[in-house]
Design a protein around this motif. Sequence first.
Motif, PDB file in Angstrom:
ATOM      1  N   ASP A   1       0.894  -1.094  -0.047  1.00 33.61           N
ATOM      2  CA  ASP A   1      -0.122   0.014   0.116  1.00 33.61           C
ATOM      3  C   ASP A   1       0.768   1.309  -0.112  1.00 33.61           C
ATOM      4  O   ASP A   1       0.636   2.317  -0.721  1.00 33.61           O
ATOM      5  N   LEU A   2       1.959   1.220   0.759  1.00 30.06           N
ATOM      6  CA  LEU A   2       2.460   2.274   0.695  1.00 30.06           C
ATOM      7  C   LEU A   2       3.433   2.778  -0.485  1.00 30.06           C
ATOM      8  O   LEU A   2       3.514   3.868  -1.251  1.00 30.06           O
ATOM      9  N   GLN A   3       3.917   1.533  -1.312  1.00 36.37           N
ATOM     10  CA  GLN A   3       4.676   1.900  -2.645  1.00 36.37           C
ATOM     11  C   GLN A   3       3.550   2.426  -3.426  1.00 36.37           C
ATOM     12  O   GLN A   3       3.987   3.089  -4.773  1.00 36.37           O
ATOM     13  N   MET A   4       2.178   1.914  -3.543  1.00 36.16           N
ATOM     14  CA  MET A   4       1.209   2.482  -4.574  1.00 36.16           C
ATOM     15  C   MET A   4       1.196   4.052  -4.126  1.00 36.16           C
ATOM     16  O   MET A   4       1.033   4.988  -5.116  1.00 36.16           O
ATOM     17  N   ARG A   5       1.074   4.288  -3.013  1.00 35.58           N
ATOM     18  CA  ARG A   5       0.822   5.896  -2.761  1.00 35.58           C
ATOM     19  C   ARG A   5       2.149   6.467  -3.243  1.00 35.58           C
ATOM     20  O   ARG A   5       1.922   7.575  -3.580  1.00 35.58           O
ATOM     21  N   VAL A   6       3.043   6.034  -3.109  1.00 39.80           N
ATOM     22  CA  VAL A   6       4.321   6.869  -3.705  1.00 39.80           C
ATOM     23  C   VAL A   6       4.417   6.996  -4.867  1.00 39.80           C
ATOM     24  O   VAL A   6       4.802   7.811  -5.621  1.00 39.80           O
ATOM     25  N   ILE A   7       3.930   5.733  -5.839  1.00 41.96           N
ATOM     26  CA  ILE A   7       3.850   5.666  -7.095  1.00 41.96           C
ATOM     27  C   ILE A   7       2.758   7.026  -7.491  1.00 41.96           C
ATOM     28  O   ILE A   7       3.203   7.548  -8.638  1.00 41.96           O
ATOM     29  N   TYR A   8       1.797   6.974  -6.758  1.00 43.21           N
ATOM     30  CA  TYR A   8       0.729   7.992  -7.250  1.00 43.21           C
ATOM     31  C   TYR A   8       1.239   9.336  -7.113  1.00 43.21           C
ATOM     32  O   TYR A   8       1.030  10.358  -7.763  1.00 43.21           O
ATOM     33  N   ARG A   9       1.850   9.445  -5.852  1.00 47.47           N
ATOM     34  CA  ARG A   9       2.613  10.886  -5.878  1.00 47.47           C
ATOM     35  C   ARG A   9       3.505  11.300  -6.816  1.00 47.47           C
ATOM     36  O   ARG A   9       3.632  12.297  -7.325  1.00 47.47           O
ATOM     37  N   ALA A  10       4.276  10.303  -7.114  1.00 49.14           N
ATOM     38  CA  ALA A  10       5.297  10.423  -8.075  1.00 49.14           C
ATOM     39  C   ALA A  10       4.692  10.694  -9.633  1.00 49.14           C
ATOM     40  O   ALA A  10       5.157  11.800 -10.515  1.00 49.14           O
ATOM     41  N   LEU A  11       3.714  10.017  -9.836  1.00 51.31           N
ATOM     42  CA  LEU A  11       2.849  10.483 -11.121  1.00 51.31           C
ATOM     43  C   LEU A  11       2.067  11.802 -11.040  1.00 51.31           C
ATOM     44  O   LEU A  11       2.531  12.590 -12.105  1.00 51.31           O
ATOM     45  N   ALA A  12       1.824  12.173  -9.813  1.00 53.57           N
ATOM     46  CA  ALA A  12       1.038  13.318  -9.823  1.00 53.57           C
ATOM     47  C   ALA A  12       2.105  14.425 -10.206  1.00 53.57           C
ATOM     48  O   ALA A  12       1.921  15.634 -10.829  1.00 53.57           O
ATOM     49  N   VAL A  13       3.309  14.377  -9.604  1.00 51.71           N
ATOM     50  CA  VAL A  13       4.659  15.326  -9.407  1.00 51.71           C
ATOM     51  C   VAL A  13       4.994  15.452 -11.058  1.00 51.71           C
ATOM     52  O   VAL A  13       5.180  16.505 -11.435  1.00 51.71           O
ATOM     53  N   GLY A  14       5.116  14.246 -11.524  1.00 52.56           N
ATOM     54  CA  GLY A  14       5.426  14.250 -13.134  1.00 52.56           C
ATOM     55  C   GLY A  14       4.369  14.987 -13.911  1.00 52.56           C
ATOM     56  O   GLY A  14       4.964  15.700 -14.742  1.00 52.56           O
ATOM     57  N   ALA A  15       3.190  14.777 -13.830  1.00 57.62           N
ATOM     58  CA  ALA A  15       2.503  15.506 -14.525  1.00 57.62           C
ATOM     59  C   ALA A  15       2.254  17.066 -14.180  1.00 57.62           C
ATOM     60  O   ALA A  15       2.273  17.629 -15.236  1.00 57.62           O
ATOM     61  N   ALA A  16       2.317  17.321 -13.017  1.00 61.99           N
ATOM     62  CA  ALA A  16       2.498  18.907 -12.820  1.00 61.99           C
ATOM     63  C   ALA A  16       4.031  19.562 -13.723  1.00 61.99           C
ATOM     64  O   ALA A  16       3.903  20.571 -14.046  1.00 61.99           O
ATOM     65  N   VAL A  17       4.896  18.588 -13.634  1.00 64.36           N
ATOM     66  CA  VAL A  17       6.188  19.221 -14.095  1.00 64.36           C
ATOM     67  C   VAL A  17       6.014  19.387 -15.758  1.00 64.36           C
ATOM     68  O   VAL A  17       6.393  20.267 -16.377  1.00 64.36           O
TER      69      VAL A  17
END
Length: 356
Positions: free
Chosen positions: A56-72
Amino acid sequence: MLDGLGGTQGTRETGSTPTDATADAETSERPEATAQSPRRAPAPQVPAIKRSRIGDLQMRVIYRALAVGAAVLLVAVVAVVGLVTSGTPDQPGEERAGQIAAPSAAPPSPGPASTGPASPEPSAPASASASESPSASGSASPSGSVSPSASPSASGSPSASSSASSGSTPAPDRSAVVAALADPRVPEPPGDRRLGRLTGKADKSKRRLTDRRSGVSLVRLGKPWKVFGASPFSTRQVLPKVKGAAHRAMLVSCPVPILVQREAKDTALLAARWTLNHHPKGGTISWTASQPIKDGWLLAYRVKYESKGKARSSMAAVAVTERSGEKPAMLFVTIPDVQKKHWRDINTAVSSLRLK
Protein backbone atom coordinates in the motif's frame (compact mmCIF):
# COMPACT_ATOMS: atom_id res chain seq x y z
CA MET A 1 -22.24 -63.07 61.72
CA LEU A 2 -21.11 -65.79 59.39
CA ASP A 3 -22.14 -65.73 55.76
CA GLY A 4 -22.69 -69.43 55.64
CA LEU A 5 -19.87 -70.06 53.28
CA GLY A 6 -17.17 -70.40 55.81
CA GLY A 7 -15.94 -66.99 55.25
CA THR A 8 -15.39 -64.35 57.70
CA GLN A 9 -17.43 -61.34 58.26
CA GLY A 10 -14.78 -58.94 57.08
CA THR A 11 -14.33 -60.77 53.83
CA ARG A 12 -17.97 -60.52 52.87
CA GLU A 13 -18.19 -56.91 53.64
CA THR A 14 -15.17 -56.26 51.60
CA GLY A 15 -16.43 -58.10 48.58
CA SER A 16 -20.02 -56.75 48.65
CA THR A 17 -19.72 -53.21 49.88
CA PRO A 18 -17.44 -50.71 48.01
CA THR A 19 -15.29 -48.63 50.13
CA ASP A 20 -14.54 -44.95 49.72
CA ALA A 21 -11.22 -45.78 48.09
CA THR A 22 -12.85 -48.02 45.58
CA ALA A 23 -15.41 -45.36 44.70
CA ASP A 24 -12.69 -42.85 44.29
CA ALA A 25 -10.79 -45.24 42.05
CA GLU A 26 -13.80 -45.87 39.87
CA THR A 27 -14.50 -42.24 39.63
CA SER A 28 -10.92 -41.46 38.62
CA GLU A 29 -10.91 -44.14 35.94
CA ARG A 30 -13.89 -42.67 34.02
CA PRO A 31 -12.11 -39.68 32.83
CA GLU A 32 -9.27 -41.80 31.56
CA ALA A 33 -11.71 -43.93 29.66
CA THR A 34 -13.29 -40.84 28.27
CA ALA A 35 -9.87 -39.47 27.37
CA GLN A 36 -8.95 -42.68 25.63
CA SER A 37 -12.16 -42.73 23.61
CA PRO A 38 -11.66 -41.86 19.89
CA ARG A 39 -11.74 -38.11 19.23
CA ARG A 40 -13.11 -36.32 16.14
CA ALA A 41 -10.36 -34.88 13.95
CA PRO A 42 -10.13 -31.12 14.36
CA ALA A 43 -11.08 -28.93 11.31
CA PRO A 44 -8.06 -27.57 9.44
CA GLN A 45 -7.39 -23.99 10.31
CA VAL A 46 -6.90 -21.54 7.34
CA PRO A 47 -4.18 -19.08 8.13
CA ALA A 48 -5.40 -15.49 8.17
CA ILE A 49 -4.39 -13.42 5.14
CA LYS A 50 -2.04 -10.76 6.17
CA ARG A 51 -2.38 -7.49 4.21
CA SER A 52 0.84 -5.97 3.09
CA ARG A 53 1.26 -2.46 4.39
CA ILE A 54 4.42 -2.14 2.33
CA GLY A 55 2.52 -2.68 -0.92
CA ASP A 56 0.00 0.00 0.00
CA LEU A 57 2.79 2.38 0.82
CA GLN A 58 4.49 1.76 -2.54
CA MET A 59 1.31 2.50 -4.52
CA ARG A 60 0.86 5.76 -2.67
CA VAL A 61 4.42 6.67 -3.53
CA ILE A 62 3.80 5.82 -7.18
CA TYR A 63 0.65 7.91 -7.28
CA ARG A 64 2.45 10.86 -5.78
CA ALA A 65 5.33 10.47 -8.22
CA LEU A 66 2.89 10.41 -11.15
CA ALA A 67 1.13 13.54 -9.86
CA VAL A 68 4.46 15.37 -9.51
CA GLY A 69 5.54 14.26 -13.00
CA ALA A 70 2.27 15.46 -14.53
CA ALA A 71 2.65 18.84 -12.83
CA VAL A 72 6.22 19.21 -14.12
CA LEU A 73 5.11 18.26 -17.65
CA LEU A 74 2.30 20.81 -17.54
CA VAL A 75 4.70 23.56 -16.46
CA ALA A 76 7.08 22.60 -19.30
CA VAL A 77 4.27 22.73 -21.88
CA VAL A 78 3.13 26.16 -20.65
CA ALA A 79 6.71 27.44 -20.86
CA VAL A 80 7.14 26.16 -24.44
CA VAL A 81 3.82 27.69 -25.53
CA GLY A 82 4.84 30.99 -23.97
CA LEU A 83 8.13 30.98 -25.86
CA VAL A 84 6.42 30.19 -29.17
CA THR A 85 3.72 32.83 -28.81
CA SER A 86 6.24 35.47 -27.77
CA GLY A 87 8.39 34.93 -30.85
CA THR A 88 9.11 37.74 -33.25
CA PRO A 89 7.39 38.19 -36.63
CA ASP A 90 10.68 37.18 -38.25
CA GLN A 91 10.01 33.52 -37.54
CA PRO A 92 9.38 31.33 -40.61
CA GLY A 93 5.76 31.20 -41.66
CA GLU A 94 4.91 34.64 -40.25
CA GLU A 95 4.69 37.92 -42.05
CA ARG A 96 5.33 41.44 -40.89
CA ALA A 97 2.50 43.83 -41.21
CA GLY A 98 2.86 46.15 -44.13
CA GLN A 99 4.43 45.57 -47.51
CA ILE A 100 5.54 42.31 -49.07
CA ALA A 101 8.36 42.53 -51.52
CA ALA A 102 7.67 41.48 -55.08
CA PRO A 103 10.07 38.77 -56.22
CA SER A 104 12.46 39.64 -58.97
CA ALA A 105 12.48 37.31 -61.95
CA ALA A 106 16.22 37.80 -62.41
CA PRO A 107 18.92 39.45 -60.30
CA PRO A 108 20.18 42.81 -61.55
CA SER A 109 23.58 42.95 -63.11
CA PRO A 110 26.35 44.24 -60.85
CA GLY A 111 27.34 47.82 -61.41
CA PRO A 112 28.11 51.08 -59.67
CA ALA A 113 24.42 51.65 -58.98
CA SER A 114 24.20 48.49 -56.88
CA THR A 115 27.04 49.40 -54.51
CA GLY A 116 25.00 51.70 -52.32
CA PRO A 117 22.06 50.86 -50.06
CA ALA A 118 18.93 50.08 -52.00
CA SER A 119 15.25 50.07 -51.22
CA PRO A 120 13.04 47.04 -51.70
CA GLU A 121 10.00 46.83 -53.92
CA PRO A 122 7.27 45.49 -51.66
CA SER A 123 4.41 43.85 -53.45
CA ALA A 124 0.74 44.53 -52.92
CA PRO A 125 -1.11 43.63 -49.71
CA ALA A 126 -2.02 40.01 -49.07
CA SER A 127 -5.02 40.07 -51.38
CA ALA A 128 -3.27 41.85 -54.26
CA SER A 129 0.44 41.48 -53.63
CA ALA A 130 1.12 37.98 -54.77
CA SER A 131 3.09 37.32 -57.87
CA GLU A 132 1.58 34.98 -60.46
CA SER A 133 4.34 32.62 -61.48
CA PRO A 134 4.18 31.76 -65.19
CA SER A 135 4.59 28.09 -65.99
CA ALA A 136 7.40 26.70 -68.09
CA SER A 137 5.02 26.51 -71.02
CA GLY A 138 4.28 30.19 -70.61
CA SER A 139 0.51 30.13 -70.17
CA ALA A 140 -0.93 31.40 -66.92
CA SER A 141 -2.96 29.01 -64.84
CA PRO A 142 -6.71 29.54 -65.32
CA SER A 143 -7.17 29.39 -61.59
CA GLY A 144 -4.91 32.39 -61.23
CA SER A 145 -2.82 30.65 -58.59
CA VAL A 146 -0.38 33.04 -57.07
CA SER A 147 2.05 32.78 -54.21
CA PRO A 148 3.18 35.84 -52.25
CA SER A 149 6.89 36.16 -51.63
CA ALA A 150 8.18 37.54 -48.36
CA SER A 151 11.75 37.86 -49.59
CA PRO A 152 12.78 41.33 -50.77
CA SER A 153 13.71 41.80 -54.40
CA ALA A 154 17.18 42.58 -55.54
CA SER A 155 16.31 46.23 -55.81
CA GLY A 156 16.62 47.11 -52.17
CA SER A 157 17.05 46.33 -48.51
CA PRO A 158 14.27 45.41 -46.06
CA SER A 159 14.72 48.62 -44.11
CA ALA A 160 13.23 50.70 -46.88
CA SER A 161 9.93 48.80 -46.88
CA SER A 162 9.17 50.06 -43.39
CA SER A 163 9.25 53.62 -44.69
CA ALA A 164 6.18 52.83 -46.80
CA SER A 165 4.30 50.78 -44.22
CA SER A 166 1.51 53.33 -44.30
CA GLY A 167 0.98 52.51 -48.00
CA SER A 168 0.75 56.05 -49.36
CA THR A 169 3.99 57.43 -47.89
CA PRO A 170 6.52 57.98 -50.71
CA ALA A 171 9.99 56.49 -50.44
CA PRO A 172 12.58 58.90 -49.01
CA ASP A 173 14.89 58.59 -52.04
CA ARG A 174 15.20 57.05 -55.52
CA SER A 175 17.38 54.14 -54.45
CA ALA A 176 14.70 51.64 -55.56
CA VAL A 177 14.57 53.28 -58.99
CA VAL A 178 18.36 53.20 -59.28
CA ALA A 179 18.35 49.51 -58.43
CA ALA A 180 15.55 48.82 -60.94
CA LEU A 181 17.49 50.51 -63.71
CA ALA A 182 20.48 48.30 -62.86
CA ASP A 183 18.30 45.34 -63.89
CA PRO A 184 19.34 44.41 -67.46
CA ARG A 185 15.70 43.69 -68.30
CA VAL A 186 14.63 47.30 -67.64
CA PRO A 187 16.14 50.13 -69.73
CA GLU A 188 15.89 53.83 -68.93
CA PRO A 189 12.40 55.10 -69.85
CA PRO A 190 12.31 57.60 -72.69
CA GLY A 191 11.27 61.22 -72.39
CA ASP A 192 7.65 62.11 -73.01
CA ARG A 193 6.46 59.89 -75.84
CA ARG A 194 2.75 59.55 -76.49
CA LEU A 195 1.10 56.21 -77.04
CA GLY A 196 0.07 55.85 -80.67
CA ARG A 197 -2.91 53.96 -82.04
CA LEU A 198 -2.14 50.29 -81.81
CA THR A 199 -3.16 47.67 -84.36
CA GLY A 200 -6.56 46.02 -84.21
CA LYS A 201 -10.18 47.08 -83.90
CA ALA A 202 -11.26 49.31 -81.03
CA ASP A 203 -13.84 48.04 -78.55
CA LYS A 204 -16.43 50.76 -77.99
CA SER A 205 -18.01 49.15 -74.94
CA LYS A 206 -19.80 51.56 -72.60
CA ARG A 207 -19.96 49.13 -69.71
CA ARG A 208 -17.66 49.77 -66.76
CA LEU A 209 -16.16 47.97 -63.78
CA THR A 210 -15.66 49.61 -60.39
CA ASP A 211 -12.57 48.83 -58.34
CA ARG A 212 -13.61 49.98 -54.88
CA ARG A 213 -10.37 48.97 -53.23
CA SER A 214 -8.31 51.04 -55.67
CA GLY A 215 -10.86 53.84 -55.89
CA VAL A 216 -11.08 53.78 -59.70
CA SER A 217 -13.32 52.54 -62.50
CA LEU A 218 -12.39 51.21 -65.93
CA VAL A 219 -13.97 49.87 -69.08
CA ARG A 220 -15.51 46.42 -69.15
CA LEU A 221 -14.44 45.11 -72.52
CA GLY A 222 -16.91 43.14 -74.63
CA LYS A 223 -16.55 39.64 -76.06
CA PRO A 224 -14.29 37.76 -76.38
CA TRP A 225 -13.06 39.44 -73.17
CA LYS A 226 -14.67 38.12 -70.00
CA VAL A 227 -14.46 38.91 -66.30
CA PHE A 228 -12.30 36.34 -64.52
CA GLY A 229 -11.42 35.56 -60.89
CA ALA A 230 -9.79 38.74 -59.62
CA SER A 231 -7.43 37.43 -56.92
CA PRO A 232 -4.78 38.63 -56.22
CA PHE A 233 -5.91 41.75 -58.09
CA SER A 234 -9.05 43.78 -57.51
CA THR A 235 -10.53 43.28 -61.00
CA ARG A 236 -9.43 41.05 -63.86
CA GLN A 237 -10.58 40.53 -67.45
CA VAL A 238 -9.03 37.94 -69.75
CA LEU A 239 -9.04 36.76 -73.35
CA PRO A 240 -9.48 33.05 -74.18
CA LYS A 241 -6.26 31.09 -74.39
CA VAL A 242 -4.79 30.71 -77.84
CA LYS A 243 -2.53 27.91 -79.01
CA GLY A 244 1.00 29.21 -79.32
CA ALA A 245 0.50 32.00 -76.79
CA ALA A 246 3.21 32.04 -74.12
CA HIS A 247 0.81 33.54 -71.58
CA ARG A 248 -2.77 34.69 -71.23
CA ALA A 249 -3.90 38.18 -72.17
CA MET A 250 -5.39 40.08 -69.24
CA LEU A 251 -6.53 43.49 -68.04
CA VAL A 252 -6.31 44.03 -64.26
CA SER A 253 -6.51 46.77 -61.64
CA CYS A 254 -5.35 47.02 -58.03
CA PRO A 255 -3.43 49.35 -55.68
CA VAL A 256 0.20 49.55 -56.82
CA PRO A 257 2.07 46.46 -55.58
CA ILE A 258 5.40 48.23 -55.18
CA LEU A 259 7.01 50.95 -53.07
CA VAL A 260 5.41 54.33 -53.80
CA GLN A 261 7.83 56.94 -55.15
CA ARG A 262 7.68 60.72 -55.00
CA GLU A 263 7.27 60.96 -58.77
CA ALA A 264 4.41 59.14 -60.50
CA LYS A 265 6.74 58.25 -63.37
CA ASP A 266 9.12 56.46 -60.99
CA THR A 267 6.21 54.58 -59.42
CA ALA A 268 5.08 53.51 -62.90
CA LEU A 269 8.63 52.34 -63.70
CA LEU A 270 8.76 50.07 -60.65
CA ALA A 271 5.27 48.79 -61.44
CA ALA A 272 6.28 47.95 -65.02
CA ARG A 273 9.30 46.03 -63.76
CA TRP A 274 7.03 44.16 -61.33
CA THR A 275 4.75 43.08 -64.22
CA LEU A 276 7.60 41.00 -65.65
CA ASN A 277 6.51 38.42 -63.07
CA HIS A 278 3.37 37.98 -65.21
CA HIS A 279 5.26 37.45 -68.45
CA PRO A 280 7.27 34.43 -69.59
CA LYS A 281 10.64 33.97 -67.93
CA GLY A 282 13.50 35.88 -69.51
CA GLY A 283 11.35 38.73 -70.81
CA THR A 284 12.93 42.13 -71.39
CA ILE A 285 11.26 45.52 -71.73
CA SER A 286 11.34 47.77 -74.79
CA TRP A 287 9.56 51.10 -74.18
CA THR A 288 7.00 52.39 -76.69
CA ALA A 289 5.39 55.23 -74.73
CA SER A 290 5.92 57.36 -71.63
CA GLN A 291 3.44 60.15 -70.98
CA PRO A 292 1.58 61.93 -68.19
CA ILE A 293 -2.09 61.20 -67.67
CA LYS A 294 -4.60 62.82 -65.33
CA ASP A 295 -3.28 62.43 -61.77
CA GLY A 296 -0.60 59.96 -62.83
CA TRP A 297 1.65 58.45 -65.49
CA LEU A 298 1.42 55.93 -68.34
CA LEU A 299 4.17 53.59 -69.56
CA ALA A 300 3.59 51.36 -72.60
CA TYR A 301 6.14 48.73 -73.62
CA ARG A 302 6.76 45.52 -75.49
CA VAL A 303 8.03 42.50 -73.58
CA LYS A 304 10.29 40.27 -75.68
CA TYR A 305 10.96 36.64 -74.76
CA GLU A 306 11.37 33.16 -76.22
CA SER A 307 8.68 30.50 -76.28
CA LYS A 308 9.47 26.97 -77.49
CA GLY A 309 12.61 28.25 -79.17
CA LYS A 310 10.79 31.02 -81.06
CA ALA A 311 11.08 34.76 -80.50
CA ARG A 312 7.80 36.10 -79.15
CA SER A 313 6.54 39.35 -77.65
CA SER A 314 3.60 40.91 -75.85
CA MET A 315 2.32 44.46 -75.91
CA ALA A 316 1.71 45.84 -72.41
CA ALA A 317 0.98 49.04 -70.52
CA VAL A 318 0.92 50.29 -66.95
CA ALA A 319 -1.07 53.34 -65.85
CA VAL A 320 -0.62 54.72 -62.32
CA THR A 321 -3.16 57.16 -60.86
CA GLU A 322 -2.39 58.95 -57.60
CA ARG A 323 -5.03 59.34 -54.88
CA SER A 324 -4.99 61.72 -51.93
CA GLY A 325 -3.89 59.93 -48.76
CA GLU A 326 -4.13 56.46 -50.40
CA LYS A 327 -1.86 54.17 -52.39
CA PRO A 328 -1.99 54.97 -56.11
CA ALA A 329 -4.18 52.77 -58.27
CA MET A 330 -2.60 50.69 -61.04
CA LEU A 331 -4.06 49.47 -64.33
CA PHE A 332 -2.04 46.77 -66.08
CA VAL A 333 -2.83 45.21 -69.47
CA THR A 334 -0.83 42.70 -71.51
CA ILE A 335 -1.70 40.91 -74.79
CA PRO A 336 0.59 38.41 -76.59
CA ASP A 337 1.50 38.86 -80.26
CA VAL A 338 -0.62 35.88 -81.35
CA GLN A 339 -3.63 38.03 -80.36
CA LYS A 340 -2.32 41.29 -81.77
CA LYS A 341 -5.68 42.02 -83.37
CA HIS A 342 -6.76 43.00 -79.83
CA TRP A 343 -3.86 45.38 -79.20
CA ARG A 344 -6.15 48.36 -79.81
CA ASP A 345 -7.95 47.37 -76.59
CA ILE A 346 -4.87 48.64 -74.75
CA ASN A 347 -5.68 52.16 -75.99
CA THR A 348 -9.28 51.72 -74.86
CA ALA A 349 -8.31 50.39 -71.44
CA VAL A 350 -5.76 53.04 -70.43
CA SER A 351 -7.95 55.91 -71.64
CA SER A 352 -10.92 54.60 -69.62
CA LEU A 353 -9.23 54.83 -66.18
CA ARG A 354 -11.10 57.22 -63.88
CA LEU A 355 -10.89 58.10 -60.20
CA LYS A 356 -14.08 57.44 -58.23
